[in-house]
Design a protein around this motif. Structure first.
Motif, PDB file in Angstrom:
ATOM      1  N   ASP A  50       1.178  -2.665  -5.825  1.00  0.00           N
ATOM      2  CA  ASP A  50       0.337  -1.730  -5.079  1.00  0.00           C
ATOM      3  C   ASP A  50      -0.997  -1.653  -5.818  1.00  0.00           C
ATOM      4  O   ASP A  50      -1.063  -1.072  -6.901  1.00  0.00           O
ATOM      5  CB  ASP A  50       0.996  -0.355  -5.008  1.00  0.00           C
ATOM      6  CG  ASP A  50       0.056   0.690  -4.410  1.00  0.00           C
ATOM      7  OD1 ASP A  50      -0.907   0.306  -3.727  1.00  0.00           O
ATOM      8  OD2 ASP A  50       0.294   1.899  -4.647  1.00  0.00           O
ATOM      9  N   ASP A  85       0.879  -1.168   0.000  1.00  0.00           N
ATOM     10  CA  ASP A  85       0.000   0.000   0.000  1.00  0.00           C
ATOM     11  C   ASP A  85       0.913   1.213   0.000  1.00  0.00           C
ATOM     12  O   ASP A  85       1.600   1.483   0.990  1.00  0.00           O
ATOM     13  CB  ASP A  85      -0.903  -0.015   1.238  1.00  0.00           C
ATOM     14  CG  ASP A  85      -1.881   1.154   1.280  1.00  0.00           C
ATOM     15  OD1 ASP A  85      -1.637   2.162   0.595  1.00  0.00           O
ATOM     16  OD2 ASP A  85      -2.880   1.066   2.021  1.00  0.00           O
ATOM     17  N   GLN A 101      -6.344   2.294  -4.573  1.00  0.00           N
ATOM     18  CA  GLN A 101      -7.620   2.290  -3.867  1.00  0.00           C
ATOM     19  C   GLN A 101      -8.643   1.466  -4.643  1.00  0.00           C
ATOM     20  O   GLN A 101      -8.965   1.771  -5.794  1.00  0.00           O
ATOM     21  CB  GLN A 101      -8.116   3.719  -3.662  1.00  0.00           C
ATOM     22  CG  GLN A 101      -7.181   4.542  -2.780  1.00  0.00           C
ATOM     23  CD  GLN A 101      -7.827   5.796  -2.249  1.00  0.00           C
ATOM     24  OE1 GLN A 101      -9.042   5.846  -2.024  1.00  0.00           O
ATOM     25  NE2 GLN A 101      -7.025   6.817  -2.012  1.00  0.00           N
ATOM     26  N   HIS A 114     -10.074  -1.663   2.378  1.00  0.00           N
ATOM     27  CA  HIS A 114     -10.013  -0.252   2.007  1.00  0.00           C
ATOM     28  C   HIS A 114     -10.993   0.573   2.843  1.00  0.00           C
ATOM     29  O   HIS A 114     -10.678   1.690   3.274  1.00  0.00           O
ATOM     30  CB  HIS A 114     -10.322  -0.068   0.521  1.00  0.00           C
ATOM     31  CG  HIS A 114     -10.294   1.359   0.079  1.00  0.00           C
ATOM     32  ND1 HIS A 114     -11.382   2.197   0.211  1.00  0.00           N
ATOM     33  CD2 HIS A 114      -9.294   2.116  -0.463  1.00  0.00           C
ATOM     34  CE1 HIS A 114     -11.075   3.398  -0.245  1.00  0.00           C
ATOM     35  NE2 HIS A 114      -9.814   3.369  -0.662  1.00  0.00           N
ATOM     36  N   LYS A 152       3.619  -2.559   5.750  1.00  0.00           N
ATOM     37  CA  LYS A 152       3.643  -2.449   4.293  1.00  0.00           C
ATOM     38  C   LYS A 152       4.976  -1.881   3.814  1.00  0.00           C
ATOM     39  O   LYS A 152       5.527  -2.326   2.792  1.00  0.00           O
ATOM     40  CB  LYS A 152       2.482  -1.582   3.800  1.00  0.00           C
ATOM     41  CG  LYS A 152       1.117  -2.227   3.967  1.00  0.00           C
ATOM     42  CD  LYS A 152       1.026  -3.544   3.197  1.00  0.00           C
ATOM     43  CE  LYS A 152      -0.352  -4.162   3.288  1.00  0.00           C
ATOM     44  NZ  LYS A 152      -0.448  -5.438   2.539  1.00  0.00           N
TER      45      LYS A 152
END
Length: 253
Positions: A194, A153, A197, A203, A168
């Motif tokens: 990655d 992320d 979103q 999320h 992460k």
């Protein structure tokens, strides 16, 4: 419609997917099975794993395997036994995709609960290392080049990310270190994705104020996972790919 060549890009490969019940993990497992792979589903909810097992078998005709593991409680011996079982059952392991993640506590550093901090690092970092360590010999012994994919992320250094953000960042460092160590032998490709979103439960926890209606579904990032698992990405090693921004010109869907 997929061409016959695209449908079989992962034919005869055995791939272990962690976090197989997550929004991205379940889609990765389904997509890989659709492209010919035998999938080993790793997560902790047996009943939900059995449902995913049925979906994959019914849709693809390829029987997956189920390994229920709770990353919070498993130790090094558990992962070694898992690797040995994979070896005894399949005789090979061609890919390892890390999708498991625990958000933990999103709060200021000063207010972090120590137990929850430790558990989050255990799930996101320590368990990932232990499983990778246990599977390395299998991955290095495949006839063709195998692969490891980590899921990160890029927003890990934002405020209030706590142990989730730290883990992460550490995973990206782990990916880089491991890729350097694997480079000379050329047997295992190591990369990181990655997803950006995406509309998932994870999320929603990390970004509780975000409007999910404008987010892409998890299927939107699957081409990146397919690409890094395929021979088309044989030139990529030690890279961190943004699934929504840096896809190659031709990807597999």
């Amino acid at each position: 419609m997929l061409s016959q060549a695209e449908q079989s890009i992962l034919s005869n490969k055995v791939v272990l997917v962690t976090g197989a019940l997550g929004g991205i993990g379940s889609e990765v497992a389904l997509a890989y099975a659709r492209h010919g792979a035998t999938i080993i589903l790793l997560d902790k909810n047996i009943a939900q794993l059995e449902k995913l097992y049925d979906v994959i078998l019914q849709e693809t005709g390829i029987e997956p395997a189920i390994f229920p593991v709770d990353f919070k409680g498993a130790n090094a011996d558990d992962y070694q036994q898992l690797a040995q079982t994979i070896k005894n059952t399949f005789g090979q392991l061609d890919g390892l995709v890390h999708c498991a993640a625990d958000v933990g506590q999103l709060a200021p550093i000063a207010n972090q609960d120590i137990r929850q901090w430790t558990e989050t690092l255990q799930v996101n970092l320590t368990a990932t290392y232990l499983l990778t360590h246990a599977c390395l010999n299998l991955l290095q012994s495949t006839e063709q080049q195998s692969f490891i994919i980590f899921t990160t992320d890029s927003q890990h250094d934002k405020a209030y990310r706590g142990a989730y953000g730290l883990s992460k960042a550490a995973l990206e460092c782990f990916c880089h270190q491991l890729s350097l160590e694997m480079e000379a032998a050329g047997k295992v490709r190591v990369n990181c994705i990655d997803p950006g979103q995406v509309k998932t439960k994870l999320h929603a926890r990390v970004y509780p104020a975000a409007d999910p209606q404008h987010l892409p579904e998890p299927t939107a990032v699957i081409p990146a996972y397919l690409y890094l698992a395929s021979d088309q990405s044989g030139h990529l090693h030690g890279q961190c790919l943004n699934a929504q921004m840096e896809l190659p010109v031709k990807v597999l869907a």
